[in-house]
Design a protein around this motif. Sequence first.
Motif, PDB file in Angstrom:
ATOM      1  N   ARG A 295      -5.507 -12.666  -6.126  1.00 34.39           N
ATOM      2  CA  ARG A 295      -5.166 -11.248  -6.050  1.00 34.39           C
ATOM      3  C   ARG A 295      -6.107 -10.476  -5.130  1.00 34.39           C
ATOM      4  NH1 ARG A 295      -4.078 -13.249 -10.987  1.00 34.39           N
ATOM      5  NH2 ARG A 295      -2.100 -12.698 -11.987  1.00 34.39           N
TER       6      ARG A 295
ATOM      7  N   LYS B  64      -2.872   5.517  -1.554  1.00 33.98           N
ATOM      8  CA  LYS B  64      -3.420   4.579  -2.533  1.00 33.98           C
ATOM      9  C   LYS B  64      -3.990   3.354  -1.836  1.00 33.98           C
ATOM     10  CE  LYS B  64      -0.444   5.893  -6.398  1.00 33.98           C
ATOM     11  NZ  LYS B  64       0.468   5.388  -7.471  1.00 33.98           N
ATOM     12  N   ASP B  65      -4.786   2.603  -2.583  1.00 41.89           N
ATOM     13  CA  ASP B  65      -5.324   1.355  -2.061  1.00 41.89           C
ATOM     14  C   ASP B  65      -4.237   0.289  -2.017  1.00 41.89           C
ATOM     15  OD1 ASP B  65      -8.438   1.815  -3.875  1.00 41.89           O
ATOM     16  OD2 ASP B  65      -7.846   2.492  -1.861  1.00 41.89           O
ATOM     17  N   ARG B  66      -4.464  -0.678  -1.157  1.00 38.80           N
ATOM     18  CA  ARG B  66      -3.545  -1.808  -1.108  1.00 38.80           C
ATOM     19  C   ARG B  66      -3.681  -2.620  -2.389  1.00 38.80           C
ATOM     20  NH1 ARG B  66      -3.217  -4.774   4.540  1.00 38.80           N
ATOM     21  NH2 ARG B  66      -5.412  -5.282   4.081  1.00 38.80           N
ATOM     22  N   GLU B  67      -2.549  -3.106  -2.902  1.00 37.95           N
ATOM     23  CA  GLU B  67      -2.577  -3.844  -4.162  1.00 37.95           C
ATOM     24  C   GLU B  67      -1.769  -5.137  -4.050  1.00 37.95           C
ATOM     25  OE1 GLU B  67      -0.753  -1.594  -7.304  1.00 37.95           O
ATOM     26  OE2 GLU B  67       1.219  -1.574  -6.355  1.00 37.95           O
TER      27      GLU B  67
ATOM     28  N   ALA C  21       2.139  -9.494  -9.940  1.00 44.49           N
ATOM     29  CA  ALA C  21       1.547  -8.359 -10.617  1.00 44.49           C
ATOM     30  C   ALA C  21       2.439  -7.958 -11.794  1.00 44.49           C
ATOM     31  CB  ALA C  21       1.401  -7.192  -9.640  1.00 44.49           C
TER      32      ALA C  21
ATOM     33  N   GLN D 131       0.847  -1.184   0.000  1.00 47.09           N
ATOM     34  CA  GLN D 131       0.000   0.000   0.000  1.00 47.09           C
ATOM     35  C   GLN D 131       0.884   1.236   0.000  1.00 47.09           C
ATOM     36  OE1 GLN D 131      -2.894   0.270   3.180  1.00 47.09           O
ATOM     37  NE2 GLN D 131      -4.152   1.656   1.966  1.00 47.09           N
TER      38      GLN D 131
END
Length: 125
Positions: free
Chosen positions: A107, A43-46, A61, A39
Amino acid sequence: QVQLVESGGGLVQPGGSLRLSCAASGLALRDYAVGWFRQAPGKDREFVGVSRRSANTYYYAESVKGRFSISRDNTRNTVYLQMTGLNPEDTALYYCAAGQPILSAIRTESAYRWWGQGTPVTVSS
């Protein structure tokens, strides 16, 4: 009580490398998929990558493919995230998570049951 503890984060220059560790207590990581997420500020966690329970099955990713790799040490009950070619866009809080996600959900954060507290990675000159 299950606990995941990340370590290895820090400050690194662009182009540098770091290896993050995810050590577990209270469960055997060899029996679970272990994912890495991050994260960045604001921003959002990815999703970053995952090591599925099946031997030698990994997914990453697109943003980290070819630069990051996950490995396991079952004797230490630890999973690693080796990061190379780091750039400022990789700056984030990195989390590991364990669970039993189906392939279509690897994911997805909610597919993982246990989470660590995160370790910070800052890429800056």
